[in-house]
Motif scaffolding. Structure first.
Motif, short mmCIF file in Angstrom:
data_model
loop_
_atom_site.label_atom_id
_atom_site.label_comp_id
_atom_site.label_asym_id
_atom_site.label_seq_id
_atom_site.Cartn_x
_atom_site.Cartn_y
_atom_site.Cartn_z
N THR A 23 -52.72 -27.68 -1.20
CA THR A 23 -53.36 -26.47 -1.71
C THR A 23 -53.29 -26.41 -3.23
O THR A 23 -54.21 -25.92 -3.87
CB THR A 23 -52.72 -25.20 -1.11
N ALA A 24 -52.22 -26.94 -3.81
CA ALA A 24 -52.14 -26.99 -5.28
C ALA A 24 -53.22 -27.90 -5.85
O ALA A 24 -53.83 -27.58 -6.88
CB ALA A 24 -50.76 -27.47 -5.71
N LEU A 25 -53.48 -29.02 -5.19
CA LEU A 25 -54.54 -29.92 -5.65
C LEU A 25 -55.92 -29.27 -5.53
O LEU A 25 -56.75 -29.41 -6.44
CB LEU A 25 -54.50 -31.23 -4.85
N VAL A 26 -56.15 -28.57 -4.44
CA VAL A 26 -57.43 -27.89 -4.25
C VAL A 26 -57.63 -26.84 -5.34
O VAL A 26 -58.69 -26.75 -5.96
CB VAL A 26 -57.50 -27.24 -2.85
N MET A 27 -56.59 -26.06 -5.61
CA MET A 27 -56.71 -25.01 -6.61
C MET A 27 -56.86 -25.57 -8.01
O MET A 27 -57.62 -25.05 -8.83
CB MET A 27 -55.50 -24.08 -6.51
N ALA A 28 -56.18 -26.68 -8.30
CA ALA A 28 -56.32 -27.32 -9.61
C ALA A 28 -57.72 -27.89 -9.80
O ALA A 28 -58.32 -27.76 -10.87
CB ALA A 28 -55.27 -28.42 -9.77
N ALA A 56 -74.89 -23.77 -2.63
CA ALA A 56 -74.04 -23.75 -1.43
C ALA A 56 -72.73 -24.51 -1.65
O ALA A 56 -71.69 -24.12 -1.10
CB ALA A 56 -74.79 -24.32 -0.24
N ALA A 57 -72.77 -25.58 -2.43
CA ALA A 57 -71.55 -26.36 -2.68
C ALA A 57 -70.52 -25.53 -3.44
O ALA A 57 -69.32 -25.60 -3.17
CB ALA A 57 -71.88 -27.64 -3.44
N PHE A 58 -70.98 -24.73 -4.40
CA PHE A 58 -70.05 -23.88 -5.15
C PHE A 58 -69.50 -22.77 -4.27
O PHE A 58 -68.32 -22.40 -4.40
CB PHE A 58 -70.74 -23.30 -6.39
N LYS A 59 -70.33 -22.25 -3.38
CA LYS A 59 -69.84 -21.24 -2.44
C LYS A 59 -68.75 -21.82 -1.55
O LYS A 59 -67.73 -21.18 -1.29
CB LYS A 59 -70.98 -20.71 -1.57
N LEU A 60 -68.98 -23.04 -1.08
CA LEU A 60 -67.99 -23.71 -0.24
C LEU A 60 -66.71 -23.97 -1.03
O LEU A 60 -65.61 -23.75 -0.51
CB LEU A 60 -68.55 -25.02 0.31
N ALA A 61 -66.84 -24.43 -2.26
CA ALA A 61 -65.66 -24.69 -3.09
C ALA A 61 -64.87 -23.40 -3.32
O ALA A 61 -63.64 -23.39 -3.28
CB ALA A 61 -66.07 -25.31 -4.43
N SER A 62 -65.57 -22.30 -3.54
CA SER A 62 -64.90 -21.01 -3.73
C SER A 62 -64.19 -20.57 -2.46
O SER A 62 -63.07 -20.04 -2.51
CB SER A 62 -65.91 -19.94 -4.16
N PHE A 63 -64.84 -20.79 -1.31
CA PHE A 63 -64.21 -20.43 -0.04
C PHE A 63 -62.94 -21.26 0.20
O PHE A 63 -61.91 -20.71 0.59
CB PHE A 63 -65.21 -20.63 1.11
N VAL A 64 -63.02 -22.56 -0.06
CA VAL A 64 -61.85 -23.42 0.12
C VAL A 64 -60.73 -23.01 -0.83
O VAL A 64 -59.55 -23.00 -0.45
CB VAL A 64 -62.25 -24.91 -0.07
N MET A 66 -60.16 -19.95 -1.94
CA MET A 66 -59.58 -18.71 -1.44
C MET A 66 -58.70 -18.95 -0.22
O MET A 66 -57.66 -18.31 -0.06
CB MET A 66 -60.68 -17.69 -1.12
N VAL A 67 -59.09 -19.89 0.63
CA VAL A 67 -58.25 -20.23 1.78
C VAL A 67 -56.95 -20.87 1.30
O VAL A 67 -55.87 -20.58 1.82
CB VAL A 67 -59.00 -21.15 2.75
N ALA A 68 -57.05 -21.73 0.30
CA ALA A 68 -55.85 -22.37 -0.25
C ALA A 68 -54.93 -21.35 -0.92
O ALA A 68 -53.71 -21.50 -0.88
CB ALA A 68 -56.24 -23.47 -1.24
#
Length: 69
Positions: A23-28, A56-64, A66-68
């Motif tokens: 999750t730290a890698l995803v957020m970074a 849509a890719a940015f929406k997905l990245a934002s969702f991931v 927020m989940v992280a």
């Protein structure tokens, strides 16, 4: 019969540690993406922000992200 696991051993916290690192890698990565967009465009204003979220890719990245979080 109830079996009890021993509270000793290094492997019990390994999964939690790996999830924390992932999750730290995803957020970074998401933070670096936003920083790169801001530097490339000289800042982020409302029209750029809305254009980013039309993708849509940015929406997905934002969702991931927020989940992280």
């Amino acid at each position: 019969m109830v079996t009890r696991r021993l509270a000793v051993g290094a492997h019990y916290g390994l999964r939690d540690w790996l999830v924390q690192r992932l999750t730290a890698l995803v957020m970074a990565a998401y933070t670096l993406l936003l920083l790169a967009v801001a530097l490339w465009n000289g800042g982020i204003d409302y029209p750029l922000w809305t254009a980013l979220f039309r993708n849509a890719a940015f929406k997905l990245a934002s969702f991931v992200f927020m989940v992280a979080l």
